[in-house]
Every structure is written in structure tokens, then in C-alpha cells.
Scaffold this active site. Structure first.
Site, mmCIF file in Angstrom:
data_model
loop_
_atom_site.group_PDB
_atom_site.id
_atom_site.type_symbol
_atom_site.label_atom_id
_atom_site.label_comp_id
_atom_site.label_asym_id
_atom_site.label_seq_id
_atom_site.Cartn_x
_atom_site.Cartn_y
_atom_site.Cartn_z
ATOM 1 C CG HIS A 355 -1.967 -0.986 1.256
ATOM 2 N ND1 HIS A 355 -3.237 -0.789 0.786
ATOM 3 C CD2 HIS A 355 -1.918 -2.268 1.696
ATOM 4 C CE1 HIS A 355 -3.944 -1.899 0.948
ATOM 5 N NE2 HIS A 355 -3.170 -2.807 1.497
ATOM 6 C CE LYS A 543 -6.281 13.895 0.382
ATOM 7 N NZ LYS A 543 -6.437 12.670 -0.380
ATOM 8 N NE ARG A 544 -3.829 10.176 10.237
ATOM 9 C CZ ARG A 544 -3.421 9.255 11.093
ATOM 10 N NH1 ARG A 544 -4.078 8.133 11.239
ATOM 11 N NH2 ARG A 544 -2.370 9.464 11.852
ATOM 12 C CE LYS A 549 -2.318 10.700 3.288
ATOM 13 N NZ LYS A 549 -2.976 9.844 2.263
ATOM 14 C CB THR A 651 -10.024 4.961 -1.063
ATOM 15 O OG1 THR A 651 -9.517 5.295 0.230
ATOM 16 C CG2 THR A 651 -9.361 3.697 -1.562
ATOM 17 C CE LYS A 655 -13.789 6.017 0.840
ATOM 18 N NZ LYS A 655 -12.901 6.005 2.020
#
Ligand code: 26W
Length: 817
Positions: A355, A543-544, A549, A651, A655
Site C-alpha cells: 500500500h 485525509k490523514r 499529501k 480512495t 468517494k
């Protein structure tokens, strides 16, 4: 779908209230009603659950054991009711007794036994497995405390324990009859018996692993799979024998071990910390799960060599990789097989999903720790390594560099990814780009050695939770347009394509989006005390929190926009609401500072009369599955802005797409495939490509200072981090963030995630998106096309691919009534 008797359901609620709380309906609190409704729902599930187990036994069916340290399930009540097809009836019963289903659902704690993407993926997979009718067990840990609850105090993240079990959790079932023993420490004695060495593990400490089962209800098919999470208990409450010998400490040691073992989920995402307790957790749930799986197999089969025909163990990242050595141990020591037979079985039973390519996420256990904690398992890993290296030397004669690089044990460390690849029969990445990077760069040596093992399984999400449950207005709209087939076959949403050009349908869509924005605006008013305008662009990044990110890129650009508005108050500007939600790992200093920065910018911007509310910045406290459902439904823009090559898949991106938000993103992870499905004209793509990032990393030529010196706007934004603009009481507040962008530090180059490099092109894409937002027709069309093309991203599709290529399962049929 079954017929639900409203009378029986109501009677069950009354019964539960009486037995559990000694109350009548008119005396019950919403909290009590929640427990009573959960009881009545469990009564609906019970027959199907038993029936599914019975069918499994009868068919002696092959099953997948999904081994995962994390299952981020979210609330179960609403989801179970939907999957049972009982929503209408249960709403009516609750109406009759004067309660509203939504507010009852809100009483459920949000089970958060996971960090982020990997844990939520496991939960989506279970939903799809049950809905498709495949025999499956999720295997994990029953953490006493799940993901910490995040409070924002004075702009800072403060962690509070997540005591999710304090009022009891009605959807779990303790199964003490299936308890097993798991052993740690001690030493291994080798004995010669009948010309064979026997390995005897002695002097160990043991705990009792006790399973709790949760039902995983398939949608409308009467299949109920099981999530089995393990609790640890002391073997005996008090070790009397040790106590008698005067060894008081020894007597409580086992108790302590059991107590600590499952106490808390490690809140690190994509960061390996090498904690001894975490390795204990891993071995604990893996050993308990495998012992049980082998025991179950033997109840119905007499030839252990056929285990691969009946069981497959999918390892969710390297966290459960000790499974391969534990299975070898069971086969060698408990079943008495020879090495080759045991290896043949193990290497046909275990498969591995990768992952992440982030170096700091790779699990490498110190050899000393591993050998001390798991002495017998360690011997087995050594032997796997020895045999594997012989293979490497045969394939690449004389290439000692390769041998060193590929070894499972090297440099005093046990490399779990190498163990997983060598022992697994399948190695998969989670999006096409990610798998290509694994094959061509990160795991290239292994790909050369075992090309047949590598495959891609692009992630997916369950539309049952993220559309049907999260966005009832849009779900109904889809059903009106294309029928309800999309609930179990998301590709049916293709039928929406013509509506993208239908003015009436566009109007309807925009109205639904608006309603969902109003719903979120109310949540924000209640939780943040901020008024946001539902007509503004809802631009959402949830998100985290992680440097790769790039929440920092987002907030720096917000500062830049703010500066522009301050300089030209008259400029034309589409009002925006920038929404963030993110937890930072408790020890991740720069991530926590980024949260503080976002909140500090929010404070200044939201209270500046000069910009007249045209920018709002909102930080959603305690981002989790339950409030995520509101956020996806209300978003206009989906921020997916990771440094290309770093996000394995993502992911959340899927969504948002499913809920009609347009992607503003880099060509990273599954964004690539999203754009491929919907067309680049219906998304806003910017930034360096993965290959460009990899090249820049390689040649080390990137210097963010050049951009800083060259570009006055960027320079101004960065200077504002250290001149007190957003932290008047402490101008030095954001020095660390500033430094991370301009100076190298401890082996990390300056701006290692290319924030300044991508700043311009991000700004252009964002500006272009705002321009497009003004054209309501264009926007509605693009949003509808996003929904229509989201079919590929159903976890049903992902699971069918796993079944086809890796697991080879057959569907169960549960007779109706
Ligand atoms: C050992 C510490 C640790 C903890 C968690 C290392 C790595 C992890 C996970 C692999 C982090 C994670 O959740 N990864 C995410 O997995 C998602 C599901 O495949 C992907 O969509 C995300 O891109 C990936 O970051």
C-alpha cells in the site's frame, strides 16, 4: 429482500428495553433506544449469519482470511439496516414511537479501529465480499482504544482516548469457546526424536486470545460474513504457581502482557516506529487467526496438503507478514511436516498487498527484538532467508550487491516486505501507476526474480456506504434515473450519461448538491461556530495529515489568494469555502504544526472584514467515517494533490467522484484512472508527473530557493509564516514549516515534496476551476459525468478481480426464506 414484520421488530425493541434497562418506550432515552434497535437488528441478522456458516460447512467452501491490523468500519447500525433492506419499516416503527432514525444512528460510537486508507479499504472489502456472496473472514485486533479522538484547542490538535467500548458495543459477540493460546519469548530446545529434530518452545509467556465476532451483512442476499477481532486475556487470572514460589512479579507478568497487548491502535500512518508492542500485536492476532483457520480446516478435511484449496490468507500490507513464518511453524512443529511440504503449502496460501512506496513506512524489525520475542518463528525466517539467497545467487551469479539488497535479513534487520514477497504467491499494488512503480523501481529486483507474482488491483469503495447511506438525496435521484441496479452493479450509473446534457436533470443535481451543502453548513455552524455560504465553492481536502499529501500546498495557496483579495478588494472573486479535515500522528511535529497553521489562517481570514466573507477556512475537528459521509456529499472540489508517485492509490478521491465532486489533483495513484474514466476535461489536473518527480529526486537538482528568489508572490507567502501575520503573539510559530521548504535537514532535501515547484500550476488549476464554477451548466454536466463514470471504482469490481486472479472463491447461495 426479506419481508420485515414491523410488529415483531417493535416487540423486540420493547423486549430489549425491558431486559437491558427496565424501561418502557415512553421512558427510554435515545441512547437506550439505540441499544434496543441494535438488538432488534441483530435478531434480524442472526438467522442469516447462522445459515451462512452452515452453508460454508456444507459446501466445505474455500474462504479468504483478510489479515489486517486495521478495520475502519464506521457505524454499523444504519449500514446494516440498509443492507438488510429494512430501512422503510424501521423508520416507520421509530416514527410510531416518536424517534428519528438519523438521530438514533448518531448515538452509535464510530468504531475507528484503523488509521486511514488501508483500514477503510479493509472495511469496504468486507462489505463487497458479503454482498457478492463470497466466504470471507476479516481477522484483526479488538483494540480497547481505537484511533484517538481529535480536539482542536487554541488551534492545536489535542489527542483524547477513543473509549468506544465504554457503553458496550451491541454488534460484537464474544466467542470464548474459540479462544486459543499465543506464546511469546522463551527459547527453543532442539531434540532428536526418531532421527528427526523436534523443536520445543519453552520458558515462554502466554496469553489467551479471545475472539469477538461482528456480522458483515451482504446487501439483499442473506449472506452474512464475519469480522473476527481478537482480545487478549491472561491465561489464568493470577499465576498461582509462580506466586507460591514467591515470584510475585512473574505472577502478574502474564496479566500485564495481556492487558497491554490490545490496549491501543498505533496512530501512525505511513510511518514505521519500530515499537516492540506493535510486533507483539502483529504476532498475537496472526497466530490466533492462523491456528483457528488450520483447526477449522482439519474439522472438515483430512489432508493438510490441501489447505491451499480451502484457505487463502491476504496480508494487508506487511503488518501481518509474520503469518508466513507462523504458518510454517504450525505445519512443521504442530503438523509434523517436512520443510519442503510446509513451504509448498505456505507459499500457495499467502498473498501480499503493498500500500505504499514511502521509505519511512517500510517495516524492518531489529533482529535482536524479533529473535527475542519470537525465537522459533525467527529460526524459520532465517531458514527462509538462507534458502532464498541461494536462489538469488543462482539467478545472479556473483552479484553480491543484489544478495545484500534482496536479503530478508540484513544489516541487523528483518525486512518484512521481502519476507512477504518471497513467501507470497501474489504481490499486488493498489492502483495501476503504483504497481508500475513497484515493478520498475521500488521492487524491481524482486520483479526480475518473480515476475509472475506481480499484479495490480486498483482500489475501490463501497457505494452502499458512500452513496446509498451517505447521500440519500443523490442516491434516490440515481435510482429514479437508472433504476436501483447501481447498488450492486455500479457500472449501471453509465445510464446517467445522457442526463449530463439534460437541463432539467442538471437543475435537479445542483439542487441536491445545494441541499447537501446546507446540511454540511449546519454541521459547521454547530461544531465550528462559523457561517459558511452554501453558494460558495466547497473545496474539500480530508485525509490523514502527511507532508506528501501536501495540505501545506493547499493552505499556502489560500494565503496567496487572501493576499490578492487584500491588495485588490474590488477584484472579481468567486466565493470559496476551504474545508480541511485531518488527524496528525501524535509524534509527527510538522504535521501538527500544519494543523495549527490552517487554524491560524482560518482565524485571521474568517475575521477579516476587508474580504467580506469571500474566503472562509474551516477545519473539521475529529475527521472520521461518520462526518466524512457528510463531507463527500457536499463537496464541489475534491483536493487530491499529493506529490506524484507518493500516494499509492487514494480512495477518498473515489468517494468524492461518486458524489459528484470534481477532482483537483496531480497525476498520482488512482487519480490517473479517475481521469482516464471521466476525461481530463472534467477534472483539473496539474503538477509534476510521477516520472518527473522520480527524476528530480534522482539527480538532486531541485532547488526551491531559486523559486523563492524568483517569485515575489511565493516569497511573500513564505515570509508571512515567520513575520507573525498569522501568529502575532509568536512570529516564530511556523519557522519549522518555513525551514522545511527552504533548507535541507537531516538527510532530507529542502521541500522534499515539491510544494514550491508545483505552486504555480496548482494555482492556475484552482483559478481555472473557480472560473468554470461560474458556468453552472458546465459544472453540473461535469459533475454528472463524474458520477456516471465512477463505476470502475466500486470495491465490488476490485473484489471480483481479487477473486479471479488471486483467491479463486465460489459464491455462496443462501436460500431465501
Ligand atoms: C508501520 C506504519 C504504517 C502504518 C500504516 C505504515 C503504513 C501504513 C499504511 C500502508 C498506510 C495507508 O493507509 N496507506 C494507504 O492505503 C490506501 C489503501 O490502499 C491507499 O489508497 C493510500 O494511497 C495509502 O496511503
Amino acid at each position: 429482500m426479506r419481508k420485515i414484520s414491523k410488529e415483531a421488530f417493535r416487540a423486540n425493541i420493547e423486549e430489549a428495553l425491558k431486559v437491558k434497562f427496565r424501561r418502557r418506550i415512553d421512558e427510554a432515552t435515545p441512547q437506550m433506544i439505540y441499544h434496543a434497535v441494535a438488538y432488534a437488528v441483530n435478531a434480524l441478522i442472526a438467522d442469516d449469519w447462522m445459515e451462512t456458516q452452515e452453508e460454508l460447512r456444507k459446501e466445505n467452501a474455500k474462504r479468504v482470511y483478510y489479515l489486517s491490523m486495521e478495520f475502519l468500519m464506521g457505524r454499523a447500525l444504519g449500514n446494516n439496516i440498509l443492507n438488510l433492506g429494512a430501512q422503510k419499516e424501521i423508520r416507520e416503527v421509530l416514527d410510531e414511537i416518536g424517534f428519528d432514525l438519523n438521530s438514533i444512528e448518531d448515538k452509535e460510537p464510530d468504531p475507528a479501529l484503523g488509521n486511514g486508507g488501508l483500514g477503510r479499504l479493509a472495511a469496504c472489502f468486507l462489505d463487497s465480499l458479503a454482498t457478492l456472496g463470497y466466504p470471507a473472514y476479516g481477522c484483526g485486533i479488538r483494540y480497547r482504544y481505537g484511533m484517538f479522538r481529535q480536539k482542536i484547542v487554541d488551534g492545536y490538535q489535542v489527542e483524547a482516548p477513543d473509549d468506544w467500548l465504554k457503553d458496550g458495543y451491541p454488534f460484537e459477540l464474544r466467542r470464548p469457546e474459540y479462544a486459543v493460546e499465543v506464546r511469546f519469548g522463551g527459547y527453543v530446545n532442539t531434540e532428536w526424536v526418531g532421527g528427526k529434530s523436534i523443536f520445543v518452545h519453552e520458558g515462554y509467556q502466554a496469553v489467551r486470545a479471545v475472539p469477538y465476532d461482528m456480522p458483515i451483512v451482504g446487501y439483499g442476499n442473506h449472506v452474512v460474513d464475519t469480522l473476527r477481532i481478537w482480545d487478549a486475556e491472561p491465561l489464568a487470572k493470577f499465576n498461582l504457581e509462580a506466586f507460591d514460589r514467591g515470584d510475585y512479579v512473574g505472577a502478574v507478568e502474564q496479566q500485564d502482557l495481556a492487558k497491554n497487548l490490545v490496549e491501543v491502535l498505533y496512530p501512525n500512518d505511513n510511518h514505521y516506529a519500530g515499537k516492540e508492542l506493535r510486533l507483539k500485536q502483529q504476532y498475537f492476532f496472526v497466530s490466533a487467526s492462523l491456528q483457528t483457520a488450520v483447526k477449522k480446516f482439519k474439522e472438515h478435511n483430512d489432508d493438510i496438503h490441501r489447505l491451499p484449496d480451502k484457505a487463502v490468507f491476504q496480508m494487508n500490507d506487511t503488518h501481518p507478514t509474520v503469518a508466513v513464518a507462523e504458518l510454517m511453524r504450525i505445519l512443521l512443529d504442530d503438523e509434523g511436516l517436512g520443510w519442503d511440504e510446509a513451504w509448498e503449502i505456505t507459499s500457495h496460501c499467502c498473498a501480499y498487498t503493498n500500500h505504499t512506496i514511502m521509505n519511512e513506512a517500510l517495516e524492518k524489525w531489529p533482529l535482536e527484538l524479533f529473535a527475542r520475542l519470537l525465537p522459533r518463528v525467527y529460526q524459520i525466517v532465517e531458514e527462509i532467508n538462507r534458502r532464498f539467497l541461494l536462489q538469488v545467487m543462482q539467478k545472479f551469479p556473483g552479484d553480491m550487491d543484489k544478495v545484500r539488497k534482496m536479503a530478508i535479513i540484513n544489516d541487523g534487520q528483518v525486512k518484512m516486505a521481502h519476507l512477504a514477497i518471497v513467501a507470497g504467491f501474489s504481490v499486488n499494488g493498489v492502483a495501476r501507476l503504483h504497481t508500475e512503480i513497484l515493478k520498475n523501481q521500488e521492487l524491481h529486483d524482486f520483479y526480475e526474480m518473480f515476475p509472475e507474482k506481480f499484479n495490480n488491483k486498483t482500489n475501490g469503495i463501497t457505494q452502499r456506504r458512500f452513496l446509498l447511506h451517505a447521500n440519500p438525496l443523490l442516491a434516490d435521484w440515481c435510482t429514479k434515473k437508472v433504476g436501483d441496479g447501481w447498488i450492486t452493479d455500479l457500472s449501471k450509473l453509465k445510464g446517467l450519461i445522457p442526463y449530463a446534457d439534460d437541463p432539467a436533470a442538471r437543475e435537479e443535481f445542483l439542487k441536491i448538491k445545494y441541499e447537501n451543502k446546507v446540511r454540511l453548513a449546519e454541521y459547521i455552524r454547530k461544531h465550528n461556530g462559523i457561517e459558511v455560504d452554501p453558494n460558495s465553492i466547497f473545496d474539500v481536502q480530508v485525509k490523514r495529515l502527511h507532508e506528501y499529501k501536501r495540505q501545506l500546498l493547499n493552505i499556502l495557496n489560500v494565503i496567496y489568494l487572501y493576499n490578492q483579495l487584500k491588495d485588490n478588494p474590488e477584484m472579481e472573486f468567486v466565493p470559496r469555502t476551504f474545508i480541511f479535515g485531518a488527524k496528525a500522528a501524535a509524534g509527527y511535529a510538522i504535521a501538527k504544526e500544519t494543523i495549527k497553521l490552517i487554524n491560524s489562517v482560518a482565524d485571521i481570514v474568517n475575521n477579516d472584514p476587508a474580504i467580506a466573507g469571500r474566503i472562509r477556512v474551516v477545519f473539521i475537528e475529529d475527521y472520521r467515517v461518520s462526518n466524512a459521509e457528510l463531507l463527500f456529499a457536499a463537496a464541489d472540489i475534491s483536493e487530491q494533490i499529493s506529490t506524484a508517485s507518493k500516494e499509492a492509490s487514494g480512495t477518498g478521491n473515489m468517494k468524492f467522484m461518486l458524489n459528484g465532486a470534481l477532482t483537483l489533483g496531480t497525476m498520482d495513484g488512482a487519480n490517473v484512472e479517475i481521469v482516464e474514466e471521466v476525461g481530463s476535461e472534467n477534472a483539473f489536473i496539474f503538477g509534476l508527473s510521477a516520472q518527473e518527480v522520480i527524476e528530480l529526486e534522482h539527480n538532486g537538482s531541485y532547488d526551491p530557493k531559486l523559486i523563492f528568489n524568483d517569485n515575489a508572490d511565493i516569497r511573500r507567502v513564505l515570509m508571512q509564516l515567520i513575520n507573525g501575520t498569522f501568529s502575532p503573539r509568536n512570529p516564530e510559530q511556523f519557522r519549522r514549516i518555513y525551514n522545511s521548504l527552504l533548507s535541507s535537514n537531516g538527510g532530507n532535501p529542502a521541500d522534499r515534496f515539491f510544494i514550491l515547484k508545483d505552486f504555480r500550476s496548482y494555482d492556475q488549476a484552482r483559478r481555472f476551476a473557480a472560473e468554470k464554477y461560474k458556468d453552472r451548466d458546465w459544472w453540473a454536466r461535469a459533475a454528472i459525468l463524474n458520477i456516471a463514470h465512477s463505476g470502475k471504482f466500486s470495491s465490488d469490481r476490485t473484489i471480483e478481480e481479487y477473486v479471479q486472479d488471486i483467491w479463486h472463491l465460489k459464491k455462496l447461495e443462501i436460500p431465501c426464506e
